[in-house]
Design a protein around this motif. Structure first.
Motif, PDB file in Angstrom:
ATOM      1  N   LYS A 181       8.888   7.549  -7.244  1.00 50.53           N
ATOM      2  CA  LYS A 181       8.633   7.793  -8.672  1.00 50.53           C
ATOM      3  C   LYS A 181       7.472   6.944  -9.173  1.00 50.53           C
ATOM      4  CE  LYS A 181      13.245   9.152 -10.108  1.00 50.53           C
ATOM      5  NZ  LYS A 181      14.469   8.770 -10.814  1.00 50.53           N
ATOM      6  N   LEU A 182       7.473   5.662  -8.821  1.00 50.58           N
ATOM      7  CA  LEU A 182       6.397   4.775  -9.268  1.00 50.58           C
ATOM      8  C   LEU A 182       5.063   5.191  -8.651  1.00 50.58           C
ATOM      9  CD1 LEU A 182       8.147   1.274  -9.259  1.00 50.58           C
ATOM     10  CD2 LEU A 182       7.847   2.888 -11.165  1.00 50.58           C
ATOM     11  N   GLY A 183       5.103   5.659  -7.409  1.00 62.18           N
ATOM     12  CA  GLY A 183       3.899   6.165  -6.762  1.00 62.18           C
ATOM     13  C   GLY A 183       3.346   7.387  -7.473  1.00 62.18           C
ATOM     14  N   GLU A 184       4.225   8.279  -7.892  1.00 62.63           N
ATOM     15  CA  GLU A 184       3.799   9.473  -8.627  1.00 62.63           C
ATOM     16  C   GLU A 184       3.201   9.102  -9.978  1.00 62.63           C
ATOM     17  OE1 GLU A 184       7.321  11.872  -8.787  1.00 62.63           O
ATOM     18  OE2 GLU A 184       7.312  12.216  -6.623  1.00 62.63           O
ATOM     19  N   ILE A 185       3.801   8.145 -10.658  1.00 60.94           N
ATOM     20  CA  ILE A 185       3.316   7.721 -11.972  1.00 60.94           C
ATOM     21  C   ILE A 185       1.947   7.059 -11.873  1.00 60.94           C
ATOM     22  CG2 ILE A 185       3.712   6.074 -13.871  1.00 60.94           C
ATOM     23  CD1 ILE A 185       6.751   6.577 -13.429  1.00 60.94           C
ATOM     24  N   ILE A 203      -0.506   5.249  -6.786  1.00 62.48           N
ATOM     25  CA  ILE A 203      -0.645   4.189  -5.788  1.00 62.48           C
ATOM     26  C   ILE A 203       0.072   4.621  -4.501  1.00 62.48           C
ATOM     27  CG2 ILE A 203       0.023   1.810  -5.245  1.00 62.48           C
ATOM     28  CD1 ILE A 203      -0.262   1.164  -8.234  1.00 62.48           C
ATOM     29  N   PRO A 204      -0.531   4.355  -3.331  1.00 64.54           N
ATOM     30  CA  PRO A 204       0.117   4.710  -2.063  1.00 64.54           C
ATOM     31  C   PRO A 204       1.448   3.972  -1.869  1.00 64.54           C
ATOM     32  CG  PRO A 204      -2.147   3.964  -1.696  1.00 64.54           C
ATOM     33  CD  PRO A 204      -1.842   3.729  -3.129  1.00 64.54           C
ATOM     34  N   VAL A 205       2.398   4.673  -1.247  1.00 62.32           N
ATOM     35  CA  VAL A 205       3.748   4.147  -1.021  1.00 62.32           C
ATOM     36  C   VAL A 205       3.996   4.023   0.478  1.00 62.32           C
ATOM     37  CG1 VAL A 205       6.219   4.619  -1.325  1.00 62.32           C
ATOM     38  CG2 VAL A 205       4.607   5.203  -3.156  1.00 62.32           C
ATOM     39  N   LEU A 206       4.586   2.888   0.853  1.00 60.28           N
ATOM     40  CA  LEU A 206       5.020   2.695   2.240  1.00 60.28           C
ATOM     41  C   LEU A 206       6.512   2.403   2.229  1.00 60.28           C
ATOM     42  CD1 LEU A 206       4.375   2.441   5.272  1.00 60.28           C
ATOM     43  CD2 LEU A 206       3.951  -0.006   4.860  1.00 60.28           C
ATOM     44  N   HIS A 207       7.281   3.260   2.900  1.00 61.13           N
ATOM     45  CA  HIS A 207       8.721   3.063   3.040  1.00 61.13           C
ATOM     46  C   HIS A 207       8.941   2.271   4.324  1.00 61.13           C
ATOM     47  CE1 HIS A 207       9.292   6.017  -0.122  1.00 61.13           C
ATOM     48  NE2 HIS A 207       8.502   6.839   0.539  1.00 61.13           N
ATOM     49  N   ASN A 230      -5.398  -0.670   1.533  1.00 66.52           N
ATOM     50  CA  ASN A 230      -5.024  -0.327   0.160  1.00 66.52           C
ATOM     51  C   ASN A 230      -5.077  -1.561  -0.740  1.00 66.52           C
ATOM     52  OD1 ASN A 230      -4.055   2.574   0.406  1.00 66.52           O
ATOM     53  ND2 ASN A 230      -2.859   1.575   1.998  1.00 66.52           N
ATOM     54  N   ASP A 231      -5.901  -1.474  -1.786  1.00 69.12           N
ATOM     55  CA  ASP A 231      -5.957  -2.574  -2.753  1.00 69.12           C
ATOM     56  C   ASP A 231      -4.674  -2.659  -3.563  1.00 69.12           C
ATOM     57  OD1 ASP A 231      -8.548  -3.301  -2.007  1.00 69.12           O
ATOM     58  OD2 ASP A 231      -9.438  -1.869  -3.418  1.00 69.12           O
ATOM     59  N   SER A 232      -4.089  -1.517  -3.824  1.00 71.37           N
ATOM     60  CA  SER A 232      -2.810  -1.436  -4.537  1.00 71.37           C
ATOM     61  C   SER A 232      -1.826  -0.734  -3.623  1.00 71.37           C
ATOM     62  CB  SER A 232      -2.957  -0.641  -5.835  1.00 71.37           C
ATOM     63  OG  SER A 232      -3.773  -1.324  -6.748  1.00 71.37           O
ATOM     64  N   TRP A 233      -0.565  -1.096  -3.735  1.00 76.59           N
ATOM     65  CA  TRP A 233       0.459  -0.466  -2.908  1.00 76.59           C
ATOM     66  C   TRP A 233       1.843  -0.657  -3.506  1.00 76.59           C
ATOM     67  CZ3 TRP A 233       3.395  -4.632  -1.679  1.00 76.59           C
ATOM     68  CH2 TRP A 233       2.780  -5.846  -1.387  1.00 76.59           C
ATOM     69  N   ILE A 234       2.737   0.213  -3.051  1.00 75.56           N
ATOM     70  CA  ILE A 234       4.158   0.118  -3.381  1.00 75.56           C
ATOM     71  C   ILE A 234       4.901   0.170  -2.055  1.00 75.56           C
ATOM     72  CG2 ILE A 234       6.129   1.206  -4.541  1.00 75.56           C
ATOM     73  CD1 ILE A 234       4.024   2.473  -6.483  1.00 75.56           C
ATOM     74  N   MET A 235       5.811  -0.789  -1.840  1.00 74.82           N
ATOM     75  CA  MET A 235       6.632  -0.800  -0.629  1.00 74.82           C
ATOM     76  C   MET A 235       8.083  -0.916  -1.017  1.00 74.82           C
ATOM     77  SD  MET A 235       4.841  -3.242   2.141  1.00 74.82           S
ATOM     78  CE  MET A 235       3.090  -3.481   2.006  1.00 74.82           C
ATOM     79  N   ASP A 236       8.915  -0.217  -0.263  1.00 71.82           N
ATOM     80  CA  ASP A 236      10.350  -0.389  -0.479  1.00 71.82           C
ATOM     81  C   ASP A 236      11.011  -0.776   0.827  1.00 71.82           C
ATOM     82  OD1 ASP A 236      12.195   2.072   0.577  1.00 71.82           O
ATOM     83  OD2 ASP A 236      10.181   2.781   0.108  1.00 71.82           O
ATOM     84  N   GLY A 237      11.930  -1.721   0.739  1.00 72.41           N
ATOM     85  CA  GLY A 237      12.676  -2.175   1.897  1.00 72.41           C
ATOM     86  C   GLY A 237      12.717  -3.685   1.959  1.00 72.41           C
ATOM     87  N   ASN A 238      13.706  -4.201   2.633  1.00 73.93           N
ATOM     88  CA  ASN A 238      13.894  -5.641   2.720  1.00 73.93           C
ATOM     89  C   ASN A 238      13.136  -6.219   3.905  1.00 73.93           C
ATOM     90  OD1 ASN A 238      15.712  -5.671   0.464  1.00 73.93           O
ATOM     91  ND2 ASN A 238      17.242  -4.788   1.807  1.00 73.93           N
ATOM     92  N   TYR A 239      13.601  -6.003   5.127  1.00 75.44           N
ATOM     93  CA  TYR A 239      12.939  -6.429   6.351  1.00 75.44           C
ATOM     94  C   TYR A 239      12.258  -7.796   6.188  1.00 75.44           C
ATOM     95  CZ  TYR A 239      14.061  -1.715   7.708  1.00 75.44           C
ATOM     96  OH  TYR A 239      14.732  -0.565   7.980  1.00 75.44           O
ATOM     97  N   THR A 240      13.066  -8.801   6.035  1.00 76.39           N
ATOM     98  CA  THR A 240      12.624 -10.151   5.734  1.00 76.39           C
ATOM     99  C   THR A 240      11.603 -10.703   6.723  1.00 76.39           C
ATOM    100  OG1 THR A 240      14.773 -10.554   4.737  1.00 76.39           O
ATOM    101  CG2 THR A 240      13.485 -12.482   5.282  1.00 76.39           C
TER     102      THR A 240
END
Length: 171
Positions: free
Chosen positions: A19-23, A26-30, A59-69
């Motif tokens: 959703k944030l990527g669509e808004i 910005i490229p999204v990496l899951h 990517n200068d801007s990005w969105i990532m989701d996930g923990n993977y410490t």
């Protein structure tokens, strides 16, 4: 803008990232897609880190989701905003169950593999990812971020956040 979304399995990290990527455009990496490949084979932390670092580099801007410490840990220090989906385990369980029904026999778009809701995943959602140690890892990730920290505890708060976020961007 660099946004990291963390939280429990089934909390909606990938959905919010999309959703944030669509808004924003910005490229999204899951991160699940960097961890798993093929038919649920797992990459090493080094392989995952390389994929994440390549994504960050282009990517200068990005969105990532996930923990993977342990994967590309520098990403937490780079974020402008980290969102923690701190949802109830039963909500996460039933969300993951609904998702498995929706994508039964299909490839999940954000993962690139067929959805599964097997015994080990159910155990992960309800027990293994709810230990004090796991929560401390998530909170450690949240606290290691340099930007804004947002904690959302239910879907209503997520909807309100997304609406406000879009409004701030004039969308």
């Amino acid at each position: 803008m660099k946004i990291q979304i963390i939280g429990y399995a089934g909390s909606g990290k990938s959905t919010l990232a999309q959703k944030l990527g669509e808004i924003t455009g910005i490229p999204v990496l899951h991160l699940d897609s960097t961890h798993f490949y093929g038919d649920w084979q797992e990459r090493t932390a080094e392989e995952q880190s390389e994929i994440v670092r390549d994504f960050i580099a282009i990517n200068d801007s990005w969105i990532m989701d996930g923990n993977y410490t342990s994967v590309a840990t520098e990403r937490f220090e780079m974020t402008d905003m980290t969102i923690f989906l701190d949802f109830n385990r039963w909500f996460c369980f039933f969300s993951a169950y609904r998702r498995s029904r929706k994508y039964r026999g299909q490839v999940r778009p954000d993962l690139g593999m067929p959805e599964k809701f097997d015994r080990s995943f159910r155990r992960w959602i309800l027990i293994e990812s709810r230990t004090k140690a796991f929560r401390q890892k998530i909170l450690g990730n949240l606290n290691s971020t340099s930007g804004q920290k947002v904690v959302l505890k239910n879907r209503r708060q997520v909807r309100k956040f997304v609406a406000q976020f879009a409004k701030q961007l004039g969308k």
